[in-house]
Design an enzyme around this catalytic site. Structure first.
Site, PDB file in Angstrom:
ATOM      1  N   HIS A 178      38.503  49.058  49.631  1.00  0.00           N
ATOM      2  CA  HIS A 178      39.180  47.920  48.994  1.00  0.00           C
ATOM      3  C   HIS A 178      39.635  46.947  50.078  1.00  0.00           C
ATOM      4  O   HIS A 178      40.628  47.184  50.777  1.00  0.00           O
ATOM      5  CB  HIS A 178      40.389  48.376  48.173  1.00  0.00           C
ATOM      6  CG  HIS A 178      41.000  47.257  47.375  1.00  0.00           C
ATOM      7  ND1 HIS A 178      40.671  47.016  46.053  1.00  0.00           N
ATOM      8  CD2 HIS A 178      41.907  46.312  47.712  1.00  0.00           C
ATOM      9  CE1 HIS A 178      41.365  45.975  45.617  1.00  0.00           C
ATOM     10  NE2 HIS A 178      42.117  45.526  46.607  1.00  0.00           N
ATOM     11  N   CYS A 179      38.902  45.858  50.226  1.00  0.00           N
ATOM     12  CA  CYS A 179      39.254  44.809  51.181  1.00  0.00           C
ATOM     13  C   CYS A 179      38.666  43.503  50.672  1.00  0.00           C
ATOM     14  O   CYS A 179      37.922  43.485  49.683  1.00  0.00           O
ATOM     15  CB  CYS A 179      38.758  45.145  52.588  1.00  0.00           C
ATOM     16  SG  CYS A 179      37.017  45.633  52.665  1.00  0.00           S
TER      17      CYS A 179
ATOM     18  N   ARG B 107      35.499  42.966  38.562  1.00  0.00           N
ATOM     19  CA  ARG B 107      36.946  43.189  38.518  1.00  0.00           C
ATOM     20  C   ARG B 107      37.560  42.375  37.402  1.00  0.00           C
ATOM     21  O   ARG B 107      37.302  41.181  37.266  1.00  0.00           O
ATOM     22  CB  ARG B 107      37.571  42.780  39.853  1.00  0.00           C
ATOM     23  CG  ARG B 107      39.020  43.221  40.031  1.00  0.00           C
ATOM     24  CD  ARG B 107      39.600  42.619  41.288  1.00  0.00           C
ATOM     25  NE  ARG B 107      40.777  43.354  41.766  1.00  0.00           N
ATOM     26  CZ  ARG B 107      41.665  42.867  42.617  1.00  0.00           C
ATOM     27  NH1 ARG B 107      41.524  41.637  43.096  1.00  0.00           N
ATOM     28  NH2 ARG B 107      42.702  43.582  43.013  1.00  0.00           N
TER      29      ARG B 107
ATOM     30  N   ARG C 176      50.721  36.903  37.216  1.00  0.00           N
ATOM     31  CA  ARG C 176      51.102  35.939  38.251  1.00  0.00           C
ATOM     32  C   ARG C 176      49.921  35.537  39.132  1.00  0.00           C
ATOM     33  O   ARG C 176      50.023  34.601  39.929  1.00  0.00           O
ATOM     34  CB  ARG C 176      52.217  36.508  39.114  1.00  0.00           C
ATOM     35  CG  ARG C 176      51.871  37.802  39.773  1.00  0.00           C
ATOM     36  CD  ARG C 176      53.065  38.490  40.436  1.00  0.00           C
ATOM     37  NE  ARG C 176      52.792  39.888  40.702  1.00  0.00           N
ATOM     38  CZ  ARG C 176      52.049  40.346  41.688  1.00  0.00           C
ATOM     39  NH1 ARG C 176      51.494  39.482  42.524  1.00  0.00           N
ATOM     40  NH2 ARG C 176      51.853  41.635  41.860  1.00  0.00           N
TER      41      ARG C 176
ATOM     42  N   TYR D  77      42.897  45.723  37.428  1.00  0.00           N
ATOM     43  CA  TYR D  77      44.128  45.523  38.184  1.00  0.00           C
ATOM     44  C   TYR D  77      45.215  45.141  37.191  1.00  0.00           C
ATOM     45  O   TYR D  77      45.110  44.133  36.496  1.00  0.00           O
ATOM     46  CB  TYR D  77      43.931  44.428  39.231  1.00  0.00           C
ATOM     47  CG  TYR D  77      45.071  44.282  40.223  1.00  0.00           C
ATOM     48  CD1 TYR D  77      45.907  45.343  40.554  1.00  0.00           C
ATOM     49  CD2 TYR D  77      45.302  43.055  40.856  1.00  0.00           C
ATOM     50  CE1 TYR D  77      46.931  45.206  41.478  1.00  0.00           C
ATOM     51  CE2 TYR D  77      46.323  42.904  41.792  1.00  0.00           C
ATOM     52  CZ  TYR D  77      47.135  43.980  42.090  1.00  0.00           C
ATOM     53  OH  TYR D  77      48.144  43.840  43.002  1.00  0.00           O
TER      54      TYR D  77
ATOM     55  N   ASP E   1      43.083  47.038  51.836  1.00  0.00           N
ATOM     56  CA  ASP E   1      43.483  45.793  51.172  1.00  0.00           C
ATOM     57  C   ASP E   1      43.553  44.620  52.152  1.00  0.00           C
ATOM     58  O   ASP E   1      44.135  43.586  51.852  1.00  0.00           O
ATOM     59  CB  ASP E   1      44.809  45.935  50.423  1.00  0.00           C
ATOM     60  CG  ASP E   1      45.064  44.776  49.455  1.00  0.00           C
ATOM     61  OD1 ASP E   1      44.096  44.285  48.842  1.00  0.00           O
ATOM     62  OD2 ASP E   1      46.230  44.342  49.321  1.00  0.00           O
TER      63      ASP E   1
END
Length: 317
Positions: free
Chosen positions: A46-47, A139, A145, A172, A272
């Protein structure tokens, strides 16, 4: 133990005439070398890449403008930390224009896979081109937000179209929103990967109803996987260890360890990098790698988390 960079210099470039969001924390330039030696073939699952804005402009509808973070810088970090491969997730600042992410995949020499963001209007030819470049998932972001609401019928249509490609859906969301999203998530026709354990509130009891609901979600649905990443986003105790071998972000450890131990064949981990939208501090990526053995406490669990699981999901073809 090395500490996170509490006050990173806000001096990284945002090119193409874009201006960084006020107060933006730039990623940390000098990460320590991890003490934990990663298993051979480990995957940072995950990046992100940001821009550069002069080549890959940021989306007009974005909620933030980051500093540039190129694939060259990402791959240099990969090598420094000891990873062999990356999974590059489309950043919300680029919307559904996946050009920067796909460009990174094409320059990775087979060592990266991607997760895209697409709209209903995406063509079959575009999906096939992304597949050829290394994209293996889409995704769906439900963090209000960060993105505007996308109708669930549109998302379900996208999921049905990518399923024949063998792609999965990454979701997410925040823990408090799981009850209202449960029916939608459980109807998805693909493998489903949850970002960051659904962002649990780690100040609440690990055996409390909120985290128990997430565990129930995984127990009842064997197609659901979880990333046990981003302790820096979840922690209230912060990056500073108390000394010795104690973990940084220690309040997150019991939650992540529980998921790793109960669902060892369905967990992933990632840095991340470059850590978008952090408000408190910018983590040292070497320190994040040293968090891993606190949540995957045996060589077998580490092998599954960092090598076997991501390879099975992203490099099966």
């Amino acid at each position: 133990m090395a500490q996170a960079n509490d006050k990173p210099a806000n001096d990284k470039v945002t090119s193409g005439g874009f201006t960084k969001t006020p107060g933006w924390l730039d990623w940390y330039t000098g990460p320590t070398k991890p003490r934990f030696q990663l298993p051979a073939g480990s995957v940072d699952a995950h990046c992100h890449v940001f821009g550069p804005g002069d080549k890959f402009p940021y989306a007009p509808e974005r909620k933030y403008t980051p500093c540039d973070a190129s694939w060259q810088q990402l791959f240099a970090l990969r090598d420094h930390l000891g990873f062999e491969r990356n999974v590059i997730v489309q950043a919300t600042c680029h919307g559904s224009d996946n050009s920067a992410m796909v460009d990174a995949l094409k320059n990775a020499q087979g060592k990266a896979r991607g997760v895209a963001t697409v709209k209903r209007s995406v063509s079959d030819a575009e999906l096939q081109a992304m597949h050829a470049a290394g994209v293996r998932g889409v995704r769906f972001n439900f963090v209000k937000r960060l993105v505007d609401f996308t109708p669930k019928d549109e998302l379900m249509e996208i999921a049905a179209r990518i399923a024949p490609l063998g792609w999965h859906v990454v979701i997410y969301f925040e823990a408090v929103d799981l009850p209202e999203l449960w029916d939608f998530f459980t109807a998805l026709p693909t493998t489903v990967v949850v970002d960051h354990m659904g962002r649990p509130d780690v100040s609440k009891p690990i055996d409390g109803p909120e985290f128990e609901l997430f565990l129930k979600f995984m127990r009842q649905h064997p197609n659901v996987w979880s990333k046990v990443s981003c302790p820096e986003r979840l922690s209230t105790t912060g990056p500073r260890a108390l000394g010795g071998e104690q973990a940084a972000y220690r309040d997150v450890v019991p939650f992540a360890r529980k998921v790793v131990e109960e669902f060892s064949d369905r967990v992933l981990w990632g840095t991340d990098w470059p850590h978008p939208n952090l408000k408190d501090h910018m983590p040292d990526d070497g320190l994040l790698v040293d968090f891993i053995p606190h949540i995957a406490t045996t060589a077998q669990l580490q092998q599954k988390l960092l090598v076997d699981n991501p390879m099975r999901l992203y490099w099966k073809d």
